[in-house]
Write a protein that holds these residues in place. Structure first.
Motif, mmCIF file in Angstrom:
data_model
loop_
_atom_site.group_PDB
_atom_site.id
_atom_site.type_symbol
_atom_site.label_atom_id
_atom_site.label_comp_id
_atom_site.label_asym_id
_atom_site.label_seq_id
_atom_site.Cartn_x
_atom_site.Cartn_y
_atom_site.Cartn_z
ATOM 1 N N GLN A 195 19.568 -7.810 -4.743
ATOM 2 C CA GLN A 195 18.606 -7.570 -6.079
ATOM 3 C C GLN A 195 17.945 -8.926 -5.372
ATOM 4 O O GLN A 195 16.641 -9.028 -5.314
ATOM 5 C CB GLN A 195 18.309 -8.384 -7.378
ATOM 6 N N TYR A 196 18.426 -9.374 -3.473
ATOM 7 C CA TYR A 196 17.548 -10.445 -3.017
ATOM 8 C C TYR A 196 17.102 -10.192 -1.517
ATOM 9 O O TYR A 196 16.147 -11.020 -1.136
ATOM 10 C CB TYR A 196 18.458 -11.455 -2.531
ATOM 11 N N GLY A 197 17.566 -8.964 -1.832
ATOM 12 C CA GLY A 197 17.701 -8.442 -0.067
ATOM 13 C C GLY A 197 18.054 -9.347 1.216
ATOM 14 O O GLY A 197 18.320 -10.364 0.562
ATOM 15 N N ARG A 198 17.727 -8.898 2.125
ATOM 16 C CA ARG A 198 18.046 -9.207 2.766
ATOM 17 C C ARG A 198 17.532 -9.812 4.213
ATOM 18 O O ARG A 198 17.980 -9.468 5.162
ATOM 19 C CB ARG A 198 19.789 -8.228 3.593
ATOM 20 N N ALA A 199 15.671 -9.296 4.616
ATOM 21 C CA ALA A 199 15.201 -9.735 5.651
ATOM 22 C C ALA A 199 15.124 -10.674 6.204
ATOM 23 O O ALA A 199 14.535 -11.266 6.902
ATOM 24 C CB ALA A 199 13.629 -8.691 4.727
ATOM 25 N N GLY A 200 15.343 -11.741 4.596
ATOM 26 C CA GLY A 200 15.251 -13.212 5.281
ATOM 27 C C GLY A 200 16.387 -13.830 6.294
ATOM 28 O O GLY A 200 16.112 -15.383 6.908
ATOM 29 N N VAL A 201 17.365 -13.046 6.380
ATOM 30 C CA VAL A 201 18.607 -13.610 7.153
ATOM 31 C C VAL A 201 17.903 -13.818 8.909
ATOM 32 O O VAL A 201 18.863 -14.951 9.431
ATOM 33 C CB VAL A 201 19.511 -12.791 7.477
ATOM 34 N N ASP A 229 23.965 -1.037 4.906
ATOM 35 C CA ASP A 229 23.128 -0.191 3.830
ATOM 36 C C ASP A 229 21.948 -0.059 4.123
ATOM 37 O O ASP A 229 20.685 0.255 3.347
ATOM 38 C CB ASP A 229 23.298 -1.161 3.145
ATOM 39 N N VAL A 230 22.038 0.414 5.793
ATOM 40 C CA VAL A 230 20.723 0.801 5.944
ATOM 41 C C VAL A 230 19.671 2.091 4.969
ATOM 42 O O VAL A 230 18.196 2.261 5.040
ATOM 43 C CB VAL A 230 20.267 0.809 7.783
ATOM 44 N N ARG A 231 20.450 2.694 4.891
ATOM 45 C CA ARG A 231 19.104 4.041 4.204
ATOM 46 C C ARG A 231 18.752 3.552 2.993
ATOM 47 O O ARG A 231 18.388 4.147 1.968
ATOM 48 C CB ARG A 231 20.427 4.755 3.588
ATOM 49 N N ARG A 232 19.219 2.282 2.740
ATOM 50 C CA ARG A 232 18.680 1.689 1.358
ATOM 51 C C ARG A 232 17.066 1.193 1.519
ATOM 52 O O ARG A 232 17.167 0.620 2.917
ATOM 53 C CB ARG A 232 18.672 0.742 0.643
ATOM 54 N N LYS A 233 16.321 1.549 0.583
ATOM 55 C CA LYS A 233 14.283 1.458 1.282
ATOM 56 C C LYS A 233 14.750 -0.583 1.336
ATOM 57 O O LYS A 233 14.002 -0.918 2.444
ATOM 58 C CB LYS A 233 13.979 1.818 -0.468
ATOM 59 N N ASN A 234 15.107 -1.141 0.896
ATOM 60 C CA ASN A 234 15.073 -2.519 1.056
ATOM 61 C C ASN A 234 15.470 -3.120 2.856
ATOM 62 O O ASN A 234 14.895 -3.454 3.316
ATOM 63 C CB ASN A 234 15.819 -3.703 0.499
ATOM 64 N N GLU A 235 16.861 -2.065 2.895
ATOM 65 C CA GLU A 235 17.230 -2.612 4.198
ATOM 66 C C GLU A 235 16.343 -2.291 4.889
ATOM 67 O O GLU A 235 16.145 -2.115 5.968
ATOM 68 C CB GLU A 235 18.511 -2.524 3.869
ATOM 69 N N PHE A 236 15.926 -0.512 5.158
ATOM 70 C CA PHE A 236 14.841 0.019 5.846
ATOM 71 C C PHE A 236 14.100 -1.242 6.598
ATOM 72 O O PHE A 236 13.647 -1.075 7.357
ATOM 73 C CB PHE A 236 15.074 1.170 5.887
ATOM 74 N N GLU A 237 13.241 -1.263 5.362
ATOM 75 C CA GLU A 237 12.288 -2.447 5.210
ATOM 76 C C GLU A 237 12.279 -3.774 6.098
ATOM 77 O O GLU A 237 11.156 -4.306 7.238
ATOM 78 C CB GLU A 237 11.358 -2.921 4.139
ATOM 79 N N LYS A 251 19.698 1.235 17.909
ATOM 80 C CA LYS A 251 20.220 2.672 17.488
ATOM 81 C C LYS A 251 20.411 2.848 15.928
ATOM 82 O O LYS A 251 20.718 1.095 15.203
ATOM 83 C CB LYS A 251 21.514 3.244 18.071
ATOM 84 N N PHE A 252 20.226 3.648 15.080
ATOM 85 C CA PHE A 252 21.328 3.977 13.754
ATOM 86 C C PHE A 252 22.290 4.600 14.523
ATOM 87 O O PHE A 252 22.314 5.827 14.824
ATOM 88 C CB PHE A 252 19.831 4.778 13.435
ATOM 89 N N VAL A 253 23.501 4.424 13.428
ATOM 90 C CA VAL A 253 24.736 4.903 13.639
ATOM 91 C C VAL A 253 25.171 5.260 12.240
ATOM 92 O O VAL A 253 24.616 4.739 11.010
ATOM 93 C CB VAL A 253 25.728 3.834 13.305
ATOM 94 N N LEU A 254 25.128 6.504 12.393
ATOM 95 C CA LEU A 254 25.445 7.382 10.348
ATOM 96 C C LEU A 254 26.187 7.376 10.164
ATOM 97 O O LEU A 254 27.136 8.357 10.380
ATOM 98 C CB LEU A 254 24.851 8.986 11.018
ATOM 99 N N LYS A 255 27.127 6.220 9.529
ATOM 100 C CA LYS A 255 28.145 5.923 8.701
ATOM 101 C C LYS A 255 28.270 5.081 7.492
ATOM 102 O O LYS A 255 26.396 4.461 7.516
ATOM 103 C CB LYS A 255 29.313 4.744 9.904
ATOM 104 N N GLY A 256 28.591 5.652 7.165
ATOM 105 C CA GLY A 256 28.506 5.301 5.794
ATOM 106 C C GLY A 256 27.093 4.834 4.794
ATOM 107 O O GLY A 256 26.663 6.150 4.639
ATOM 108 N N ASN A 257 26.261 4.279 4.484
ATOM 109 C CA ASN A 257 25.091 4.376 4.014
ATOM 110 C C ASN A 257 23.776 3.564 5.580
ATOM 111 O O ASN A 257 23.628 3.141 4.364
ATOM 112 C CB ASN A 257 25.052 3.537 2.946
ATOM 113 N N GLY A 258 24.414 4.308 6.389
ATOM 114 C CA GLY A 258 23.997 3.472 7.098
ATOM 115 C C GLY A 258 23.732 2.443 8.206
ATOM 116 O O GLY A 258 23.954 1.548 7.393
#
Length: 214
Positions: free
Chosen positions: A153-159, A177-185, A200-207
């Protein structure tokens, strides 16, 4: 989904080293939840830290992933490699203490420093983002930044805008969790503003996204 035993799920998929598996089997049942790393992501992170030469690791969030990295550092030390430490930033006091207590119970405290770090606002260009207040973080440089928080709900873009000046050119940033919209953005934001380069992207778990400072 609600019937899954998350601890059995963690233990069931990867082929963990015997000593690591014994420690994971000793995890408290309520410490492994549906928010924990997927087994294949946990195994990938374990191998990254065990086989790397990271001295200073910073984790945003904490939990099973913290235990996994501590176990990797223990394995690395037993093989005679350099000492490393994880410092985690966690805004939830209860979960911070629960993780510290779990690490103590498992005999892994020497590899981890836990910081209860409230969330704070971060200005980045015209954007208002969220990161962790890092007044207790005395690490410079950061060799590996593992981003598994703040919560959705807070997003990770600011880290990354908040911590990038503590990194060096060979640092690695790992975003879960890069498969999620906020993380990909968030990845797009970091790349477009020339803070990080995507490896790279690693296809493990939720990305997983693996990136480096520019």
């Amino acid at each position: 989904v609600t019937s899954i035993n998350w601890k059995e799920y963690l233990l069931g998929s990867p082929r963990w080293p015997i000593k690591v598996r014994q420690t994971l089997e000793a995890l408290s049942d309520d410490f492994v939840t549906s928010w924990s790393l997927a087994p294949d992501s946990a195994r990938w992170l374990f191998c990254l830290v065990r086989d790397g030469d990271f001295r200073n690791i910073v984790e945003c969030g904490c939990g099973v992933s913290t235990v996994i990295m501590a176990l990797a550092l223990r394995e690395r030390r037993e093989k005679g490699s350099m000492f490393g430490r994880v410092t985690f930033l966690e805004h939830d006091w209860y979960w911070c203490q629960k993780t510290i207590n779990e690490l103590a119970r498992l005999g892994l405290c020497e590899f981890v420093k836990g910081c209860n770090a409230p969330l704070c606002d971060v200005s980045f260009g015209s954007r208002q983002l969220v990161s962790y207040k890092d007044t207790e973080l005395d690490i410079r440089p950061i060799d590996l930044l593992f981003v598994d928080g703040p919560p959705k709900q807070y997003g990770r873009a600011g880290v990354v805008p908040h911590l990038v000046d503590r990194m060096h050119k060979d640092s690695i940033v790992v975003l879960d969790d890069v498969r999620r919209k906020n993380e990909f953005e968030a990845v797009q934001l970091w790349i477009e503003n020339r803070l990080l380069i995507l490896e790279k992207f690693v296809l493990k778990g939720n990305g997983i996204a693996v990136l480096h400072p520019v």
